[in-house]
Design an enzyme around this catalytic site. Structure first.
Site, short mmCIF file in Angstrom:
data_model
loop_
_atom_site.label_atom_id
_atom_site.label_comp_id
_atom_site.label_asym_id
_atom_site.label_seq_id
_atom_site.Cartn_x
_atom_site.Cartn_y
_atom_site.Cartn_z
N GLU A 129 -10.74 0.39 -4.22
CA GLU A 129 -9.63 -0.39 -3.69
C GLU A 129 -10.08 -1.79 -3.30
O GLU A 129 -11.09 -1.96 -2.60
CB GLU A 129 -9.02 0.31 -2.47
CG GLU A 129 -7.74 -0.30 -2.00
CD GLU A 129 -7.01 0.55 -0.97
OE1 GLU A 129 -6.05 0.04 -0.38
OE2 GLU A 129 -7.39 1.71 -0.76
N HIS A 152 -3.86 -4.01 -10.55
CA HIS A 152 -4.64 -2.82 -10.89
C HIS A 152 -5.18 -2.94 -12.31
O HIS A 152 -4.49 -3.45 -13.20
CB HIS A 152 -3.78 -1.56 -10.79
CG HIS A 152 -3.34 -1.24 -9.40
ND1 HIS A 152 -4.05 -0.39 -8.57
CD2 HIS A 152 -2.29 -1.67 -8.68
CE1 HIS A 152 -3.43 -0.31 -7.40
NE2 HIS A 152 -2.36 -1.08 -7.44
N CYS A 166 -4.86 6.32 -3.28
CA CYS A 166 -4.22 5.01 -3.41
C CYS A 166 -2.87 5.21 -4.08
O CYS A 166 -2.82 5.60 -5.26
CB CYS A 166 -5.10 4.05 -4.22
SG CYS A 166 -4.36 2.42 -4.46
N GLY A 167 -1.79 4.98 -3.35
CA GLY A 167 -0.46 5.23 -3.89
C GLY A 167 -0.09 4.26 -5.00
O GLY A 167 0.44 4.67 -6.04
N CYS A 175 0.86 -1.18 0.00
CA CYS A 175 0.00 0.00 0.00
C CYS A 175 0.90 1.23 0.00
O CYS A 175 1.69 1.43 0.94
CB CYS A 175 -0.92 0.00 1.22
SG CYS A 175 -1.89 1.51 1.38
N GLY A 222 -2.17 2.70 -6.81
CA GLY A 222 -3.08 3.02 -7.90
C GLY A 222 -2.60 4.20 -8.72
O GLY A 222 -2.68 4.19 -9.96
#
Length: 296
Positions: free
Chosen positions: A229, A180, A238-239, A92, A241
């Site tokens: 998420e 993703h 969302c990093g 994350c 993402g």
């Protein structure tokens, strides 16, 4: 004071159960919020069940995820993260920035560069601090993965066309240590976003489910993104993402190799460097410290 009496005349069972008091820190990265527990000496039993309790926004503390700060034999610390539903993702981006600040500000690891072990490998963090307080963190997120088997995607290509509500949408799939699916074909209104995100997360094209990013290009040369998420649902940021969006955008010829990726909670600066790695820079904020009594 007399003992609490139940309907059967015996002591109320809740009064007899021992309680363990956990000290925690609540943090967020652009509104993507976490509960962090320091577990260098005390192990946590059943962290998946604990995450469901603590992350509940009505009966617990409330968060998108629970992070355990653990000792590591190969890095400065090890991170385990559990989503609000108890599932354990590989990584994350916002969470690891918060963990970096937690370690730095707390004096647990006061170095300008930190190595954090995750299920996605060991990642390097650069801490930007002033007067002993971390103000921003840059994370080397590693190289994006486009191999459909490694993401994983149940297809021969990571460039998919899926039918959604009778409309065909193009999803470019990327792994940033977690899966993703990115589309620039749709930036839906809120109600549709929630419905479609929930459906697509569990689409049979994604054997281990997927984080879903709905994107549109913006006037600043970056992209606006809504993220559904995996295991958490709608999130303010969302990093991983944001990194997946930049990687997909570059591959599709839509974005430059450095751009601001704007999420509902704010903007992350993402750079796809000459080293082939994606570098994410953004804030991490401490909200408060507290304690939580867990009935055993």
């Amino acid at each position: 004071m007399p003992p609490a009496i139940g309907y059967n005349g015996r002591k109320h069972p809740n009064r007899e159960r021992a309680a363990t008091e956990l000290q925690f820190t609540k943090m967020h990265g652009l509104g993507n919020d976490f509960i962090i527990l320091k577990c260098f000496r005390q192990p946590i039993d059943a962290p998946d069940a604990l995450a469901r309790k603590l992350c509940d926004r009505h009966f617990g503390v409330g968060a998108d995820g629970l992070i355990l700060a653990l000792p590591s034999s190969v890095a400065d610390a090890r991170m385990r993260i559990f989503n609000a539903d108890g599932s354990e993702p590989e990584m994350c981006g916002n969470g690891i920035r918060c963990l970096g600040k937690f370690l730095y500000d707390g004096g647990l690891c006061r170095k300008p560069k930190l190595a954090i072990e995750t299920l996605a490998g060991v990642l390097t963090l650069e801490v930007r601090g002033q007067d002993g307080v971390c103000e921003a963190v840059t994370v080397d997120m590693g190289a994006p993965v486009f191999d459909p088997k490694a993401i994983p995607v149940a297809a021969d290509s990571n460039d998919l066309e899926l039918e959604v509500d009778g409309r065909k949408l193009r999803f470019f799939c990327v792994s940033m240590g977690n899966p993703h699916a990115v589309t620039f074909d749709l930036y839906p209104p809120e109600a549709d976003f929630r419905r479609l995100g929930a459906l697509l997360e569990r689409h049979n094209a994604f054997p281990r489910r997927a984080n879903i990013e709905f994107c549109r290009l913006n006037a600043s040369g970056g992209a606006d993104v809504q993220v559904w998420e995996r295991g958490a649902g709608p999130t303010l940021a969302c990093g991983t993402g944001a990194c997946a969006v930049l990687a997909a955008g570059v591959r599709l010829g839509l974005l430059p190799r450095r751009a601001g990726i704007t999420l509902p909670g704010g903007t992350l600066d993402i750079l796809w460097g000459d080293d082939g790695h994606l570098h994410m820079t953004g804030p991490a904020i401490t909200v408060f410290d507290g304690s939580y009594k867990v009935q055993s």
